[in-house]
Design an enzyme around this catalytic site. Structure first.
Site, PDB file in Angstrom:
ATOM      1  N   ASP A  64      -4.647  -6.101  -7.736  1.00  0.00           N
ATOM      2  CA  ASP A  64      -4.727  -5.430  -6.670  1.00  0.00           C
ATOM      3  C   ASP A  64      -5.230  -4.105  -6.866  1.00  0.00           C
ATOM      4  O   ASP A  64      -4.857  -3.683  -8.018  1.00  0.00           O
ATOM      5  CB  ASP A  64      -3.685  -5.770  -5.746  1.00  0.00           C
ATOM      6  CG  ASP A  64      -4.071  -5.574  -4.079  1.00  0.00           C
ATOM      7  OD1 ASP A  64      -5.080  -5.116  -3.947  1.00  0.00           O
ATOM      8  OD2 ASP A  64      -3.061  -6.114  -3.160  1.00  0.00           O
TER       9      ASP A  64
ATOM     10  N   HIS B 124       0.789  -1.281   0.007  1.00  0.00           N
ATOM     11  CA  HIS B 124      -0.056  -0.221  -0.027  1.00  0.00           C
ATOM     12  C   HIS B 124       0.701   1.218   0.035  1.00  0.00           C
ATOM     13  O   HIS B 124       0.341   2.369  -0.408  1.00  0.00           O
ATOM     14  CB  HIS B 124      -0.848   0.104   1.186  1.00  0.00           C
ATOM     15  CG  HIS B 124      -2.243  -0.930   1.154  1.00  0.00           C
ATOM     16  ND1 HIS B 124      -1.601  -2.451   1.632  1.00  0.00           N
ATOM     17  CD2 HIS B 124      -3.312  -0.930   0.774  1.00  0.00           C
ATOM     18  CE1 HIS B 124      -2.815  -3.097   1.452  1.00  0.00           C
ATOM     19  NE2 HIS B 124      -3.718  -2.143   0.883  1.00  0.00           N
TER      20      HIS B 124
END
Length: 371
Positions: free
Chosen positions: A259, A187
Site C-alpha cells: 500500500d 491513512h
C-alpha cells in the site's frame, strides 16, 4: 525469467508512483523512459475527463520502453472509492452488489468496468477488496467489502477479479492479510489486530486464499500489525507475512504491491528509504509512493544502494522485477486512439445495460424483503 538490467533500471521497476495534475510531468515521463519507474497510479486529480485521461495514459504508455511497458493503475472499486468521473461507469458499493448473490452479474459488472479502463489505457485496477466487513466501527473498509462473512466476501471478490481479468485488466486484491476488523484508518495511524491465528484462518484469510486459487494477478498489503503473525511489525514490512504466509503457505504467485508508503501508518514511523528497502526484503514486489516524486527518488536510491551492498537483496530485487515485468508484458497498456471508438465504450451500451441490470436486481431484492 532471467533479467539482465542495469541496477538502477532493475530497482526502478519496483517503484510505482503518483504525481499531480492531468498532464504527466516531464520529470515523471523521463523517469519512466530511463527505467527509474515501473508505472504510475492515477487519482482524481489526474483524470478530470475521458479525453484527458486517454491522453495521459497515451503519454505514460509511450514513455515506457517496449520491453518494459508500465503499470498504469487506478482504484476503481465502485461506491466511495471511484476515481473516474462521468460518463465512466460508477458501480454501487460492493456490499450492495454482494447482497444480490448474483455472481454472474458481478462478473459482468467487472467486465464492463475493465472494458472502459482498457479503452483509455489503464491496465491495472486496484480492486477488488478482499477484506471481510466484520467490524461495524471500521472507518476504512465497511461497504467496500463484498460481505460481512468470509464466504460472501470471497465469492463476490473472486467473481469481480475474474471479470476484470477476462477483459485483460489486471486485478489487485486488497488488503493482505485482512483490514476488515480494525478501528483505525491506516491513512492516519497504524492499526493493530490482536486476533489469534485460529480466528485469522476462519475469517480474514479465506478470501485471500480463494483469490490466489483463482489466479488473481496481484495483491496489496495492509499497513496493519497482526500480533499473532509478527508482533509489532506492519504487515507490509513483515517477511513472516509477505513471504512466509502469503508465498510459502497460501501459495500466491502474483505481484505483491505495498500500500502507499506515504500513508501515516508507515510514514510516521519509518523514513521512506527504510520502508522501501524493508518492504522489498519482506516480499513486496512493487512499492506504491502515490504523490511525492522526491520521495520516489529517495526510495529508488535506497534500493540501488542496498542492492549494491547486499547480493541477497539484489536477488530479491531481480525476483520482484521479474514478477512485475511478466505481468506488464502480458497486459501492456494500449489506449484506444479514436475518440469515436472511446465514446462507444466509456459510458456506452454495455455499461448502461449493466447498471440497469443492477438496478433491477436491487429493486427485486428490496421488493422481496418488503413482502
Amino acid at each position: 525469467m532471467q533479467l539482465d538490467l542495469e541496477l538502477e533500471i532493475l530497482c526502478g521497476q519496483l517503484i510505482v508512483g503518483g504525481f499531480g495534475g492531468a498532464e504527466p510531468p516531464a520529470r515523471y515521463l523521463r523517469a519512466l523512459a530511463e527505467g527509474r519507474r515501473g508505472g504510475a497510479i492515477l487519482f482524481r486529480r489526474n483524470v478530470p475527463d475521458v479525453a484527458s485521461t486517454a491522453r495521459l495514459c497515451q503519454a505514460l504508455a509511450a514513455a515506457g520502453d517496449p520491453e518494459r511497458p508500465p503499470f498504469i493503475g487506478i482504484d476503481q472499486e465502485g461506491g466511495r472509492v471511484t476515481r473516474l468521473p462521468e460518463p465512466f461507469l460508477t458501480l454501487p458499493p460492493m456490499r450492495s452488489l454482494g447482497e444480490l448473490r448474483d455472481l454472474a452479474l458481478l462478473r459482468r459488472a467487472a467486465r464492463a468496468v475493465a472494458s472502459e479502463l482498457r479503452a483509455v489505457g489503464i491496465n491495472l485496477n486496484f480492486a477488488p477488496v478482499l477484506d471481510v466487513d466484520s467490524n461495524p466501527a471500521n472507518p476504512i473498509i465497511g461497504d467496500r467489502a463484498f460481505g460481512r462473512d468470509p464466504r460472501t466476501a470471497a465469492e463476490g471478490a473472486v467473481a469481480f477479479l475474474e471479470g476484470l481479468q477476462e477483459e485483460r485488466v489486471l486485478a489487485c486484491g486488497k488488503h493482505f492479510p485482512g483490514h476488515g476488523d480494525t478501528a483505525l484508518d491506516s491513512h492516519l495511524a497504524l492499526p493493530t489486530i490482536a486476533h489469534g491465528r485460529g480466528r485469522l484462518d476462519e475469517i480474514e484469510l479465506p478470501p485471500f486464499r480463494a483469490a490466489s486459487r483463482a489466479g488473481v494477478a496481484s495483491l496489496m498489503t495492509a499497513h496493519i500489525v497482526v500480533e499473532a503473525l509478527d508482533p509489532g511489525v506492519p504487515a507490509t514490512l513483515s517477511r513472516a507475512i509477505c513471504t512466509g504466509l502469503l508465498r510459502d503457505e497460501i501459495g500466491f504467485e502474483g505481484v505483491l504491491f505495498s500500500d502507499d508508503l506515504e500513508m501515516a501508518a508507515i510514514a510516521a514511523h519509518y523514513p521512506v528509504e527504510e520502508a522501501a528497502a524493508a518492504a522489498i526484503s519482506a516480499g513486496c514486489d512493487a512499492l506504491l509512493i502515490c504523490k511525492d516524486e522526491e520521495a520516489q527518488d529517495r526510495a529508488h536510491e535506497a534500493l540501488v544502494r542496498k542492492a549494491e551492498r547486499e547480493p541477497r537483496f539484489r536477488e530479491r530485487c531481480v525476483e520482484a522485477a521479474a514478477r512485475c515485468l511478466r505481468l506488464r508484458r502480458a497486459c501492456p497498456p494500449r489506449p484506444v486512439s479514436s475518440p469515436a471508438a472511446l465514446a462507444e465504450v466509456v459510458g456506452g451500451p454495455a455499461s448502461r445495460e449493466v447498471l440497469a441490470e443492477i438496478e433491477r436486481a436491487r429493486a427485486a431484492l428490496a421488493a422481496g424483503a418488503a413482502t
